[in-house]
Design a protein around this motif. Structure first.
Motif: not given
Length: 209
Positions: A13, A44, A78, A56, A51, A54
């Motif tokens: 994600a 998410i 995660k 970000t 997922v 992540l």
């Protein structure tokens, strides 16, 4: 005849505050056959279990790693990979302490980005060379504890010691001890000077959505 084994697909994600950075990351990862890429935090929040990584920005990564919901779909299940221009040793140290497992700078290559996602998906850490150098240089400095950072954040919001104690469910005397430790570690004589220094070092985050 045995059919060839397909490579494991990694579900990623991408939720970066800079829309241009987010679009670039998503495009680069989608060009790799082993990545299944989604964009946006909405993907998410409701379906976190599917997922693997992540990707970000700094503020979102640290906020989610620190404050995400426990259990399935939360920080424990995660892995977070930050792509950012935040490169001071204090900022990197805070992210790593919060649970961020990967840390890259904006000028990383497509290959390094892909390698970092794969590494984090396997449960390992990935720090780019400049990031690792900054982190090592910072390790000799005394860093505020997680509780001291909470107190520091509330100090920056303008709360008095009594109000900080109520918010964190600790005694006012304990708050005073934390404030004293914060001033000592940041080498500043006053709360205002300490807050200013904390922002300069990246110890305080802007409000997360």
């Amino acid at each position: 005849m045995t059919a060839p084994t397909q490579a494991r697909q990694i579900h990623v994600a991408v939720a970066h505050r800079d829309p241009y950075v987010a679009a670039g990351i998503a495009s680069l990862l989608r060009s790799r056959a082993d990545f299944v890429v989604r964009s946006g935090l909405a993907d998410i929040e409701g379906d976190g279990d599917s997922v693997d990584v992540l990707v970000t920005d700094y503020a979102t990564g640290v906020h989610k790693a620190t404050n995400g919901p426990p259990g399935r779909g939360g920080p424990a299940s995660k892995s977070f990979l930050v792509v950012t221009d935040q490169s001071t040793g204090w900022q990197i140290r805070r992210a790593v302490d919060a649970g961020v497992r990967g840390y890259l700078l904006h000028d990383c290559s497509a290959e390094e980005l892909s390698d970092a996602v794969r590494c984090v998906a396997e449960g390992r850490r990935y720090l780019s060379s400049p990031v690792a150098d900054q982190l090592l240089d910072n390790l000799s400095s005394a860093a505020p504890t997680a509780r001291e950072l909470e107190v520091l954040q509330l100090m920056a919001e303008g709360l008095a010691n009594k109000d900080i104690g109520r918010r964190l469910d600790i005694g006012e005397g304990t708050v005073k001890a934390h404030v004293k430790a914060i001033l000592r570690k940041l080498r500043k004589p006053t709360r205002i000077a300490a807050i200013s220094e904390a922002f300069r070092r990246g110890l305080l985050l802007e409000a997360s959505p």
